[in-house]
Structures are given as C-alpha cells and as structure tokens.
Design an enzyme around this catalytic site. Structure first.
Site: not given
Ligand code: BGC
Length: 695
Positions: A253
């Site tokens: 993530d």
């Molecule tokens: C989220 C993800 C997301 C990523 C990119 C993170 O803060 O948990 O679900 O895909 O950001 O935006």
C-alpha cells in the site's frame, strides 16, 4: 392483497449497455514462459526499476513503475474501486457495498468489465481495486469500498469483479492484504488473529479471486500478529504464494513499505509509490550484499512481467490520458450504473404497501433533506469527496472518483412525477425544515451517513441530525418514507414510529443515484437488493467496534456479522441477506443429495404475488458440532427473476470449497464427517426449508 400496479416487468428495465469484447487471457504457464525469456535479458538496473515506484504527486498516475533501459514499459497504477481516480470523462460506479447488495454475479461482472474498459482506455495497466476488506466493525471508514460482512458473498463479488476488470486486459488488485478493518491508527495497530479465522474469513475472498486469475495483491498498512503486513512471511510467502498458489505480485500500500530485505524476503514484490527509500538503489545494494538473492529479485520481476503478458498488455495498450477530457471512455455505462443502483436498493420496510407510488392514487409528494439535492459547489465539491455535501453517492478518499454529472434524487423524482401527473414539493436547503411534508400524499425524507478513508465514524448515527429530521417529517406526515445513503449499518431509533411507512437503504449508488432510486420508488424496478451486512438494534450489539488500542484481538473469531448475532442469540433489527420485494415468494420441494463429498440441492420458488420480481435464494450451512463452526454460514445464493404467478426450480452445488473448514495443524482444508443441515432462506434469519444430510 397487493395493489394492482401497472409495473413494467423488472427484467425489462434492467437495460444494460452492450456486452463488451473480451481479451484473450493467457494461462499463467504461457505468460511465465514469455516473462522468463524477457527477464533473462534484463540488467539488475532494469529489474530494480520494474519493482520500484516513481513520480508520486507529479501529475502522472498515482503509482508508476520506473523507467527501464527500454526493455519493459513503465506501468501506470491508478485507484480505485468505483472508477478511474482523478480522471476526466470517466464514470463513477456504485460503491462496492452497493454492488454487493445486488447479489447478482452478472451485474457485478458487468460493472467490473465497464471499469476495466475505462481503466484500459485511460491507459491504466493496473486498477487498484477491488477492495475486499471484510466489514467487521461497522464504524470503519472504508466499509463502503468493500463487499460487506460475509466471506462467501465477498468471494463471489470479488471473483466477478476480477473477471470483469481482467476481461478488458487490465490487471485487478485485490486489497488490502490483510486484517485491515479500521482506519484509526492504521499504520501502527496490530490485528491479532488466529490462522483458522484468517483463512475462513479474511483470506477466503482472495482464494476465490486467485482461482479467477487475480493479477495483483496490495499488502496493507496494519500489522498482523505484530509484524508489518508487507513483511509478514506467514501471510505472504507461506499462505498467499505458497498454500493459495498466487502467481501474480504483491505491491505495498502507499508508503506501507518498512524495510528492504525483510519485506522482499517475506514476499513483497513492489514498493509503491516509491518514496520509502527501501527499494530502488537500496534494493540493488541489498542484492549486491547478498541480503536479497538474485533469484528472489528475478522472481519479483517475473511475477510482474508474467501478469502483464497474461493480460496481453504488450499489444496496442492505450497511452495514459487521465486528465484528457477528449478521451471519453464512458460509453453507455450509465445504463449499467443505473441498473446496478436500482438492483442494489434494499427495501427494508413497506407498511400498508405504500410503495410503489401508484399514479392516480398519489397526487402530491414532498421531497425533503439535503441528501435529496445537489451540493452548492457541484457534485465534486471537495477533493476526493472528503466532505458530505448534497446527496451522498460515493465515499471519500483514494477510493473515490470524479463525477461527470450527478443525477440527484430530487431531480429524478421530479422528472418521473411529471409523466405521472404527480405534483412534487421539494424542500429548500434548510435541513430541519419539515413543513413541506404537510399535506403531501407521501413525504420522502433523504438522509445519509458519510464515510471516508483515514477516519472511522465516531457513531452509527445519521449525519446532520438526520434522526431529528426524520422525526420532524413524521410529525407532519403519517406517510413518511425514509431513504438512507450510507456505506454500512446506521442506527434507526425512529424505526417503530407508525408514521414511517417505508425505509430504503440505497448505499452509495454512484452518478445515477437519483434515477436508480426513482426506478424503485415508481415500481419500474421491483426491489431485489438484500443487505450485505446486519443492522443491529443497538450499536453495542455488533461483533466488533473500532478501537484505538494498539493490539486488536479478533476474539469473535469466525463469528463475524450475522454469525455473531446468531451465536449469541441477539435479535438484529434487519438481518444479513434481508430485503423486501413488491411481490411475495414461496419456497417448496427442497431436495438435497450428497455423493462423494458433493452436495446438490434443488428448490422450487414461486412468485405468488401480482407483479414480476426477482428473489435472492440463499443457502446456509450448519456444520456438525465437531467442526466448531458458527451456527450457520452462507454457502450459496442465486438471483432468479420470476414472472407473477410462475415458479422456477433453483439448483445449487456445494463442493470441497463450500464444505471444508481450515485445519491449522494439518495446514489444509478438511471435510469433517457428520450430520450437516442445509437451509434455504430469504435472509439469514428467514429460513424457509432445511434438510439434513450426512458426509
Ligand atoms: C490506500 C489504497 C490506495 C492507495 C493509492 C492508500 O492510501 O489505502 O487503497 O490504493 O492509497 O491511492
């Protein structure tokens, strides 16, 4: 006796956009063969570039792999589950929780294919969705992104979504792996969960998605039993890649990478968005110093390149055009969005058959509540929808997307009412003003509960004093109908008020929200949505709540959602799987046969009412005591559309997947011998027929 209403049959209105051509998806073996030949010619710099991110916040995609010497393209990774994030001329689809409420695999797959089409034609290689976190604590800020509280329903919705997205040659990402079920302290808390619970509840949807060819997995922010999720050997190497046979890749993530060798050797394959300082040159150094083997680096790269070949991305892949409004990828997706929103709307109560609206009988309606209208600053009033303004059709955060337009409930009801010669009084923006309710044949009151990434809800009460507004309206009009936009359960302290005749849960339906709801209110679509979560009488009744503790023990184990209510004998307000129709269904002739650990069931379902409609026939299973399972678990469902007065036979097959439990000691799935009970129900609490069988 139901009122005789001139309904368009439900089937007729579910008009969908034309089916899409699908790409030829290669087998993993063929894709790996191609990847190995290419990767064999790569330098260490090329390899490191492919697994490391770059360009975050520079106007490119939300995630980008680095430039190689030219041997492999830079991949564009973009959110998210409801549409292409931060893009122009794209659609906003119903949220995951809304989509799950359709219990309709075909519609879910259609949404996936539409999403896939939009991602592809905007040049995105990797869609950062679906979100498949289980709804454990109802206050959790991201419940709206996922498919609800039950692993089986989640697994089916995930499979259909992954198939749809990947049918367009776009890599789907199942997230967030794993045990990520709240926002509070999300970077530091530790999910304390036993292996059986992990397998049977939290990993179940991943297992189904892997069977469907899932390309990518995103490891989560939280810790799992004390270890950062992105460097947890047990869940990544042993379980996901080992036992579950996942052949795609694991990306972090965003900013969830905490190490170089520890993560890489535990199974993390890619760092996103690339600013952790742990990949890039640090990774190269780690290989040079022998902390990461060259074979492991090659494996990381092969996983990414093989997935790219599996989905045929080497041929004619469109260029990135997120911000280019001239690249319009919306096609006719609004039809599907509207149909899914309508099919997901759950009719929770309908006293005196107040719905559907009968033209002629109903002469005037009132539409009340800020949630019925538009936001003062337009449908995209705040960045990533991180505010609640006007009608609520999507949640906030990275999982959000930009509305091309938004059909409000007030607009849609007015347009429809005009054709039926019904007068509509719309209240002004003063949310406490219930005066317009007076004298109308029906008073519709729209309320909501906002949810977003990074924050959990502090309570399940409606926002903006919604409970008070409902009571005010009910004081003025004894034919009050409540419509709720929320990403999960809300408190309903007014539910027994005799003036409140009907209640509908609409989730977050996306850009066509008003039309979807009007389709149901006016009876063009006979409601068949069913709750993908339990609604409790009291907020303290649920199996878990959000906490600021640093360790979060999942003490309810397998008893998530409705299983908890059943195990503890707590009566919910509205059970999981519940939803009404404008017709009635009768169940009969349940037959169950079991042979060679395969169970087959068939049941007759009859539409005994006056209008056509669709029923969600649900299969629950009770295991022998020796299995130590919850009282019953969902193990099948089918949506069947039946004409008024007709009946149909519905078949189910349960095999090893549905009949097994996870044995942590044997590290395998096992069928326990003994007496089972198969239940057919219209919800988890409305079991119509049961038959015992032995395995
Ligand atoms: C989220 C993800 C997301 C990523 C990119 C993170 O803060 O948990 O679900 O895909 O950001 O935006």
């Amino acid at each position: 006796m139901k009122p005789i209403v001139l309904l368009t049959p439900a089937i007729a209105l579910l008009q969908l956009s034309a089916a899409k051509e699908t790409i030829h998806e290669r087998s993993w073996d063929e894709a790996y063969g191609m990847a190995q030949s290419l990767v064999a010619n790569m330098t260490i710099n090329d390899k490191v570039a492919i697994v490391s991110g770059v360009g975050f916040g520079l106007g490119h995609c939300i995630g980008n792999t680095r430039k190689t010497s030219g041997i492999f393209p830079q991949l564009c990774l973009q959110d998210g589950p409801v549409g292409v994030r931060d893009a122009k001329s794209t659609s906003v689809f119903p949220a995951g929780i809304t989509t799950a409420a359709t219990w309709d695999r075909d519609l879910i797959q259609t949404r996936g294919a539409d999403l896939g089409y939009e991602f592809r034609h905007k040049g995105v290689h990797v869609a950062l969705g679906p979100s498949i976190d289980i709804l454990r604590a109802p206050q959790a800020g991201r419940n709206w992104e996922g498919f609800g509280e039950d692993p089986y329903l989640n697994g089916e919705a995930t499979t259909a979504t992954v198939r749809g997205i990947q049918s367009q040659g776009v890599i789907a990402t199942a997230k967030h792996f794993t045990g990520y079920n709240q926002e509070t302290n999300r970077n530091t808390y530790s999910t304390e969960v036993d292996d059986r619970t992990l397998h049977e509840v939290y990993l179940w949807p991943y297992a189904r998605a892997i069977e469907a060819g899932l390309g990518a997995v995103m490891c989560s922010y939280n810790n799992i039993n004390g270890t950062h999720a992105c460097q947890d050997e047990h869940t990544l190497n042993t379980t996901l890649k080992g036992e579950m046979g996942f052949r795609g890749w694991v990306m972090s993530d965003w900013f969830a990478t905490h190490s170089t060798a520890d993560g890489v050797n535990a199974g993390q394959d890619m760092d996103m968005p690339g600013r952790s300082g742990h990949f890039g040159s640090s990774l190269k150094r780690a290989v040079k110093k022998g902390k990461v083997t060259p074979e492991r680096l090659t494996d990381m790269v092969e996983r990414i390149v093989a997935t790219y070949y599996k989905l045929g991305q080497e041929k004619d892949y469109p260029a990135v055009s997120l911000g280019d409004a001239d690249v319009d990828v919306q096609e006719n997706h609004k039809k599907d969005i509207r149909a899914i929103g309508a099919a997901a709307t759950v009719l929770l109560s309908n006293k005196d058959d107040i719905l559907p609206i009968v033209p002629g009988k109903i002469k005037q309606v009132a539409v009340i509540g800020e949630d019925a209208g538009g936001a003062i600053f337009g449908p995209n009033a705040c960045i990533l929808h991180s505010c609640n303004s006007g009608t609520l059709a999507v949640g906030g955060g990275s999982g959000s997307a930009t509305f091309p337009y938004l059909v409000t409930p007030a607009d849609a009801i007015q347009a429809r009412a005009k054709n039926a010669s019904i007068d509509v009084k719309v209240a002004d923006s003063n949310i406490f003003s219930a005066s317009k309710a007076e004298g109308a044949d029906i008073a519709f009151v729209f309320v909501n509960a906002f949810a977003q990434e990074s924050f959990d809800r502090s309570s399940l009460d409606l926002d903006k004093n919604g409970n008070k507004l409902i009571e005010n309206v009910a004081k003025k009009n004894n034919n009050t109908v409540v419509v709720i936009h929320s990403g999960g359960p809300v408190n309903m302290p007014w539910i027994d008020n005799p003036s409140i005749k009907a209640v509908l849960w609409a989730g977050y339906p996306g850009q066509e929200t008003g039309n979807s709801i009007a389709d149901v209110l006016f009876g063009d679509v006979n409601p068949s949505g069913r709750l993908p979560f339990t609604i409790a009488k009291h907020e303290t009744d649920y199996c878990a709540k959000v906490t600021s503790d640093s360790k979060i023990p999942y003490t309810e184990k397998l008893n998530v959602g409705y299983r908890w209510f059943e195990a503890l004998n707590i009566k919910p307000l509205f059970p999981f799987g519940y939803g009404l129709s404008y017709t009635d269904f009768k169940y009969s002739h349940l037959e169950v046969t079991s042979k060679n650990k395969q169970v087959q069931a068939s049941v007759r379902v009859e539409n005994t009412g006056e209008v056509d409609g669709a029923e969600i026939v649900q299969v629950y299973l009770s295991f022998p005591d020796a299995a130590h399972e919850p009282p019953k678990v969902l193990r099948g469902f089918e949506k069947v559309t039946i004409k008024a007065g007709k009946s149909t036979s519905v078949q189910f097959k349960l095999g090893k997947t549905e009949l097994s439990i996870w044995e942590p000691k044997a590290r395998d799935w096992k069928i326990v011998s003994g007496m089972y009970k198969l239940h057919i129900g219209a919800s988890s609490a409305d079991i119509r027929l049961s038959v015992e069988f032995e395995l």
